[in-house]
Design an enzyme around this catalytic site. Sequence first.
Site, mmCIF file in Angstrom:
data_model
loop_
_atom_site.group_PDB
_atom_site.id
_atom_site.type_symbol
_atom_site.label_atom_id
_atom_site.label_comp_id
_atom_site.label_asym_id
_atom_site.label_seq_id
_atom_site.Cartn_x
_atom_site.Cartn_y
_atom_site.Cartn_z
ATOM 1 C CB ILE A 13 -0.963 0.003 1.220
ATOM 2 C CG1 ILE A 13 -1.937 -1.185 1.125
ATOM 3 C CG2 ILE A 13 -1.715 1.323 1.317
ATOM 4 C CD1 ILE A 13 -2.872 -1.347 2.320
ATOM 5 C CG ASN A 45 12.537 -2.752 13.282
ATOM 6 O OD1 ASN A 45 11.432 -2.433 13.733
ATOM 7 N ND2 ASN A 45 12.943 -4.002 13.185
ATOM 8 C CG LEU A 72 0.709 2.450 5.358
ATOM 9 C CD1 LEU A 72 1.623 3.072 4.308
ATOM 10 C CD2 LEU A 72 -0.525 1.878 4.702
ATOM 11 N NE ARG A 128 -7.338 -14.903 10.008
ATOM 12 C CZ ARG A 128 -7.634 -15.050 8.733
ATOM 13 N NH1 ARG A 128 -7.371 -16.166 8.124
ATOM 14 N NH2 ARG A 128 -8.159 -14.051 8.049
ATOM 15 C CE1 TYR A 149 -2.901 -7.628 10.632
ATOM 16 C CE2 TYR A 149 -5.035 -8.537 10.003
ATOM 17 C CZ TYR A 149 -4.011 -7.618 9.796
ATOM 18 O OH TYR A 149 -4.113 -6.698 8.775
ATOM 19 C CE LYS A 188 -3.458 -4.154 11.377
ATOM 20 N NZ LYS A 188 -2.488 -3.114 11.014
HETATM 21 P P1 NAD Z 1 2.961 -4.817 3.521
HETATM 22 O O1 NAD Z 1 3.465 -5.959 4.332
HETATM 23 O O2 NAD Z 1 3.179 -4.850 2.062
HETATM 24 O O3 NAD Z 1 3.553 -3.450 4.087
HETATM 25 C C1 NAD Z 1 3.900 -3.233 5.440
HETATM 26 C C2 NAD Z 1 5.265 -2.559 5.455
HETATM 27 O O4 NAD Z 1 5.578 -2.233 6.826
HETATM 28 C C3 NAD Z 1 6.385 -3.473 4.949
HETATM 29 O O5 NAD Z 1 7.130 -2.834 3.916
HETATM 30 C C4 NAD Z 1 7.263 -3.718 6.176
HETATM 31 O O6 NAD Z 1 8.648 -3.812 5.865
HETATM 32 C C5 NAD Z 1 6.960 -2.473 7.004
HETATM 33 N N1 NAD Z 1 7.211 -2.719 8.434
HETATM 34 C C6 NAD Z 1 6.688 -3.712 9.187
HETATM 35 N N2 NAD Z 1 7.173 -3.639 10.432
HETATM 36 C C7 NAD Z 1 8.024 -2.587 10.469
HETATM 37 C C8 NAD Z 1 8.842 -2.016 11.481
HETATM 38 N N3 NAD Z 1 8.896 -2.541 12.702
HETATM 39 N N4 NAD Z 1 9.577 -0.927 11.183
HETATM 40 C C9 NAD Z 1 9.551 -0.401 9.920
HETATM 41 N N5 NAD Z 1 8.796 -0.896 8.919
HETATM 42 C C10 NAD Z 1 8.047 -1.982 9.202
HETATM 43 O O7 NAD Z 1 1.390 -4.688 3.840
HETATM 44 P P2 NAD Z 1 0.264 -3.787 3.132
HETATM 45 O O8 NAD Z 1 -0.647 -4.670 2.404
HETATM 46 O O9 NAD Z 1 0.894 -2.624 2.450
HETATM 47 O O10 NAD Z 1 -0.537 -3.295 4.429
HETATM 48 C C11 NAD Z 1 -0.317 -2.048 5.055
HETATM 49 C C12 NAD Z 1 -1.256 -1.911 6.248
HETATM 50 O O11 NAD Z 1 -2.620 -2.096 5.841
HETATM 51 C C13 NAD Z 1 -1.013 -2.930 7.375
HETATM 52 O O12 NAD Z 1 -1.165 -2.273 8.616
HETATM 53 C C14 NAD Z 1 -2.103 -3.955 7.197
HETATM 54 O O13 NAD Z 1 -2.450 -4.569 8.430
HETATM 55 C C15 NAD Z 1 -3.233 -3.103 6.636
HETATM 56 N N6 NAD Z 1 -4.147 -3.928 5.809
HETATM 57 C C16 NAD Z 1 -3.905 -4.172 4.487
HETATM 58 C C17 NAD Z 1 -4.791 -4.937 3.749
HETATM 59 C C18 NAD Z 1 -4.631 -5.183 2.276
HETATM 60 O O14 NAD Z 1 -5.615 -5.575 1.655
HETATM 61 N N7 NAD Z 1 -3.476 -4.976 1.669
HETATM 62 C C19 NAD Z 1 -5.928 -5.483 4.362
HETATM 63 C C20 NAD Z 1 -6.137 -5.238 5.719
HETATM 64 C C21 NAD Z 1 -5.244 -4.446 6.425
HETATM 65 N N1 UDP Z 2 -6.557 -18.994 0.429
HETATM 66 C C1 UDP Z 2 -6.649 -20.135 -0.378
HETATM 67 N N2 UDP Z 2 -5.534 -20.549 -1.055
HETATM 68 C C2 UDP Z 2 -4.337 -19.885 -0.984
HETATM 69 C C3 UDP Z 2 -4.259 -18.732 -0.161
HETATM 70 C C4 UDP Z 2 -5.382 -18.323 0.525
HETATM 71 O O1 UDP Z 2 -7.712 -20.771 -0.483
HETATM 72 O O2 UDP Z 2 -3.382 -20.331 -1.652
HETATM 73 C C5 UDP Z 2 -7.783 -18.484 1.132
HETATM 74 C C6 UDP Z 2 -7.673 -18.221 2.618
HETATM 75 O O3 UDP Z 2 -7.906 -19.396 3.374
HETATM 76 C C7 UDP Z 2 -8.757 -17.167 2.820
HETATM 77 C C8 UDP Z 2 -8.745 -16.374 1.505
HETATM 78 O O4 UDP Z 2 -8.090 -17.217 0.564
HETATM 79 O O5 UDP Z 2 -10.014 -17.814 2.953
HETATM 80 C C9 UDP Z 2 -8.060 -15.017 1.558
HETATM 81 O O6 UDP Z 2 -6.780 -15.169 2.061
HETATM 82 P P1 UDP Z 2 -5.725 -13.982 2.226
HETATM 83 O O7 UDP Z 2 -4.393 -14.600 2.523
HETATM 84 O O8 UDP Z 2 -5.754 -13.058 1.078
HETATM 85 O O9 UDP Z 2 -6.144 -13.186 3.552
HETATM 86 P P2 UDP Z 2 -7.506 -12.819 4.300
HETATM 87 O O10 UDP Z 2 -8.483 -12.300 3.305
HETATM 88 O O11 UDP Z 2 -7.986 -14.076 4.960
HETATM 89 O O12 UDP Z 2 -7.077 -11.791 5.287
#
Ligand code: NAD
Ligand code: UDP
Length: 404
Positions: free
Chosen positions: A28, A75, A95, A181, A184, A188
């Site tokens: 993101i 970090n 993020l 599971r 997390y 959050k």
């Molecule tokens: P991502 O893993 O690609 O990005 C997270 C970044 O944070 C990584 O680059 C990692 O190196 C950095 N990071 C982690 N711990 C750190 C630390 N201690 N110090 C410095 N940097 C650190 O994940 P993303 O998909 O970009 O998600 C970003 C945020 O959005 C997260 O908080 C995640 O929980 C939330 N989120 C994303 C999704 C999605 O659909 N992508 C869904 C639900 C929640």
């Molecule tokens: N999943 C799956 N096969 C894979 C990876 C994930 O069937 O190879 C399923 C997982 O069990 C969940 C959904 O796909 O039901 C979405 O998984 P994701 O890892 O994207 O994260 P979530 O939406 O659960 O946060």
Amino acid sequence: MASATRVDLDGKPIKPLTICMIGAGGFIGSHLCEKLMAETPHKVLALDVYNDKIKHLLEPDTAEWADRIQFHRLNIKHDSRLEGLIKMADLTINLAAICTPADYNTRPLDTIYSNFIDALPVVKYCSENGKRLIHFSTCEVYGKTIGSFLPKDSPLRQDPEYYVLKEDASPCIFGSIEKQRWSYACAKQLIERLIYAEGAENGLEFTIVRPFNWIGPRMDFIPGIDGPSEGVPRVLACFSNNLLRREPLKLVDGGESQRTFIYIKDAIEAVLLMICLHLVLLAYNDDNSSQENPARANGHIFNVGNPNNEVTVRQLAEMMTEVYSKVSGEPTLDVPTVDISSREFYGVGYDDSDKRIPDMTIINRQLGWNPKTSLWDLLESTLTYQHRTYAEAIKKAIAKPSGT
Ligand code: NAD
Ligand code: UDP
């Protein structure tokens, strides 16, 4: 194009902000940095342990935005520079997190520390220094739907009251403690409650974002290519990896869970609105006029998803198989999917969210935002990217004799 002459809702020039973005090197973060550089005059202090996904924005340093993005490799667990960087900025966006389900039940301590303990100083520094915070939470704080506890044949399961997820009304329903599971989601949820309390008791200006399965280019990694060969990324990268290697896609527990997927570029538009409303706040404060606009983003929790893009994981696998065949020109496999138990795929302590439909009332009312891209279209552009980026590397990796 960056535009120094962009105007706010009052027609006044937008005042450039300094944004401290923690986790800017992730999926993101990389898209948000790109958007901020290309379409706003803002400056980004990009903090992360890695910068591979934003290298194209940092090099060459002759880029037109070179003086507006600065990478700080750190970090946040243990780095004394964090408070100073938050103080230098007008707004902090957090993020940083461990956010891949395969880690929640296998590394629960790291997951809880990353999503709760490590975020504490960020909240504290923002609150103590009067800085606004946009914090990334997750749709997973809703856990399971109320409907999932009804008998399988209950007609109430079809009633949106029993499954649509509303920021200000839905409960957070997690499984038992042995179902790790939920480590997390629970971490959050607690950081959301802490931020909300800082707002209520100490006046912290905040916005909480709950992403609903944002997907697109640069998400996670392809195991064995740009990530560990035994690593398990989120579903988009898992299925992309299977397609690239011409292996059947693995359906966990039959692929019956439902998700709504949103294109990263649509979602980033929503985040930009949250940031820019802050600009309107600064502009209004300068001349003491209306306070109406800032209230639109501040103090709110926003679902950001696309309720129109709902599929079961099995349907996602089928659509990705079809789209990948179209963009790569390769025929589909005779047996494109295979079932696998969650215990075998994720290990003990895995559990799942059954269904995730975001209610859009609040984000619509406050920001006037709506997602645009259909699931087919977003998969087409994303899988075109995956094929272009990884197909050759996978071919080479497969051709290489093992052990060399
Ligand atoms: P991502 O893993 O690609 O990005 C997270 C970044 O944070 C990584 O680059 C990692 O190196 C950095 N990071 C982690 N711990 C750190 C630390 N201690 N110090 C410095 N940097 C650190 O994940 P993303 O998909 O970009 O998600 C970003 C945020 O959005 C997260 O908080 C995640 O929980 C939330 N989120 C994303 C999704 C999605 O659909 N992508 C869904 C639900 C929640
Ligand atoms: N999943 C799956 N096969 C894979 C990876 C994930 O069937 O190879 C399923 C997982 O069990 C969940 C959904 O796909 O039901 C979405 O998984 P994701 O890892 O994207 O994260 P979530 O939406 O659960 O946060």
